[in-house]
Write a protein that holds these residues in place. Structure first.
Motif, PDB file in Angstrom:
ATOM      1  N   ILE A 111       0.807  -1.220   0.000  1.00  0.00           N
ATOM      2  CA  ILE A 111       0.000   0.000   0.000  1.00  0.00           C
ATOM      3  C   ILE A 111       0.844   1.275   0.000  1.00  0.00           C
ATOM      4  O   ILE A 111       0.324   2.352  -0.310  1.00  0.00           O
ATOM      5  N   HIS A 112       2.103   1.199   0.344  1.00  0.00           N
ATOM      6  CA  HIS A 112       2.959   2.393   0.385  1.00  0.00           C
ATOM      7  C   HIS A 112       3.731   2.601  -0.915  1.00  0.00           C
ATOM      8  O   HIS A 112       4.505   3.563  -1.014  1.00  0.00           O
ATOM      9  N   GLN A 114       4.757   3.956  -4.251  1.00  0.00           N
ATOM     10  CA  GLN A 114       4.429   5.195  -4.950  1.00  0.00           C
ATOM     11  C   GLN A 114       5.062   5.282  -6.329  1.00  0.00           C
ATOM     12  O   GLN A 114       4.507   5.925  -7.219  1.00  0.00           O
ATOM     13  N   HIS A 138      -3.765   1.303  -7.473  1.00  0.00           N
ATOM     14  CA  HIS A 138      -4.344   2.611  -7.138  1.00  0.00           C
ATOM     15  C   HIS A 138      -3.418   3.453  -6.258  1.00  0.00           C
ATOM     16  O   HIS A 138      -3.578   4.669  -6.194  1.00  0.00           O
ATOM     17  N   GLN A 139      -2.454   2.815  -5.566  1.00  0.00           N
ATOM     18  CA  GLN A 139      -1.583   3.569  -4.666  1.00  0.00           C
ATOM     19  C   GLN A 139      -0.441   4.269  -5.408  1.00  0.00           C
ATOM     20  O   GLN A 139       0.221   5.147  -4.834  1.00  0.00           O
TER      21      GLN A 139
END
Length: 463
Positions: A111-112, A114, A138-139
């Motif tokens: 989730i982190h 980028q 999506h992240q």
């Protein structure tokens, strides 16, 4: 292969400690498989593995604190086994062989994450590549260095079912092509090995033919198995020409950019490097041992380690001081000191430094010390004491409170005659000992030049 020695060597910035290591660079180490890193370096935050031969992502799932992983210029074909990297923020797969674009779905739990780089992979040529990655992850904020806009993500998400179908079709075509490339690479490898063995056998047969024709097939020459120098030089020239032709053919032959061709290129370069090293070792002449002491016993000045030095004489302390600028971080166990009466010899990592001394010293009273700040080696050597003889008319200045001792030559007392003051003046009139008495001076008138001279008794005599 990843080894503990390799990791410790690359962890010099962390005092070679690997348990607390947060960043390590293992690029260009010819690593083919990731091993042990997740067990030895659990505190890692940044890991550089670019420009190796890694074919599969593995053994990094336990790195919970890993934030940046660089796997550019490797042989990776799919993204996998990164779900355990909970803190992952940046991934770099530039110039790999990722063709299974659907494997990016395994990064949805990171989730982190980028930033993601997939430039130079076969999947970037797929229709709908960017839209599929943007809609799947999506992240993500940046893809291949380009910022993902909100409108772009909304549109890609709406078209995702259609784009996914395109991606699956292109993946199937890519996988079929990869199967063919692997079979072709295996055939090429077999043909190469067969031609290599054939070439070696032809060279062996040509060697025997040349040997028999030149040496007449004598039993002695066959027994030794050696060619004359002229024939041997000719054989080496032919071999070098063949190798140059083979090397030129290898680099000019067109090939597809695949993991197999990249490995083949690496192996070819490795073989060339090893052959060059073997040839240089064979042709390298062993240097004769350096002469330190001549045949007539005279020591020579030698400075093999090429270190700076200074030699000073301390006349006040009657000693010689040698200051040798040893490398600061060199371990003292690699230094060996040998002091002789006329010269001093120091070995620095096996290299000899020898210096002839201007005067004779006492080896047993000498001492050697190493500076902890500069690393310099200071050797103090007392001089051998010599006799000093005062010269006639020499003056010696002495300061109050200081005493200077001069070494004197001892003389046999029996050869020394003493002066008897009693024998200087002898009293002929009296034989008995007693004090000396002054006698009046009598002047002889007859010896005077003037005959009219009269002696007056009241006038004292002239002395």
């Amino acid at each position: 292969v990843v080894t503990e020695d390799l990791i410790r060597k690359r962890a010099e910035h962390n005092n070679c400690e690997i348990f607390s290591l947060e960043e390590i660079s293992l690029h260009q180490q010819e690593i083919e498989k990731i091993e042990y890193i997740d067990k030895w370096c659990k505190e890692l935050k940044i890991l550089y593995l670019q420009n190796n031969l890694i074919a599969k992502i593995e053994n990094v799932g336990r790195l919970k604190k890993l934030e940046y992983l660089n796997l550019a210029l490797n042989n990776i074909e799919r993204i996998e086994n990164l779900e355990g990297c909970e803190s992952l923020q940046k991934l770099d797969f530039t110039v790999n062989f990722i063709g299974e674009l659907s494997s990016v779905e395994s990064l949805q739990n990171n989730i982190h994450l980028q930033e993601l780089y997939l430039v130079g992979n076969p999947c970037t040529d797929f229709k709908g590549y960017r839209e599929f990655v943007v809609a799947t992850l999506h992240q993500l904020k940046f893809l291949d260095g380009k910022k993902i806009e909100r409108s772009e993500r909304i549109k890609a998400t709406q078209d995702l079912p259609t784009i996914r179908q395109w991606i699956r079709e292109q993946e199937e075509m890519h996988l079929k092509r990869r199967v063919q490339e692997k079979h072709e690479a295996e055939r090429n490898l077999e043909n190469k090995n067969r031609s290599k063995s054939k070439t070696q056998s032809e060279k062996q047969g040509h060697w025997h033919t040349t040997s028999d024709s030149v040496c007449g097939g004598s039993a002695e020459s066959n027994k030794e198995g050696k060619l004359p120098e002229k024939v041997q030089t000719e054989e080496e020239h032919i071999s070098d020409a063949d190798e140059e032709e083979s090397d030129k053919e290898f680099w000019e032959k067109p090939t597809q950019f695949t993991p197999e061709s990249r490995i083949e290129t690496h192996r070819h370069m490795e073989e060339k490097r090893k052959a060059k090293e073997a040839q240089s070792e064979a042709t390298k002449k062993k240097k004769p041992p350096r002469t330190l002491i001549t045949a007539d016993g005279r020591a020579l000045n030698v400075n093999e380690p090429k270190v700076d030095f200074s030699l000073t004489e301390d006349d006040d302390q009657n000693q010689i001081i040698l200051d040798l600028a040893i490398y600061r971080f060199l371990d003292t166990s690699l230094i060996d000191v040998d002091i002789q009466p006329s010269y001093v010899r120091i070995k620095v990592k096996g290299k000899v430094f020898q210096l002839v001394l201007p005067t004779e010293v006492k080896p047993d009273s000498s001492c050697a010390k190493r500076s902890q700040t500069t690393g310099h080696l200071v050797i103090t050597m007392p001089k051998v004491s010599t006799l000093r003889f005062p010269t006639q008319g020499a003056r010696q200045e002495t300061n109050p409170g200081t005493s200077t001792q001069m070494e004197k030559l001892e003389v046999d007392p029996s050869c020394h005659s003493r002066l008897n003051l009693a024998d200087i003046v002898q009293n002929k009139k009296s034989n008995s000992p007693g004090p000396l008495k002054l006698q009046p001076v009598v002047t002889d008138v007859s010896k005077s030049g003037n005959g009219e001279f009269e002696d007056d008794p009241d006038v004292p005599p002239l002395i």
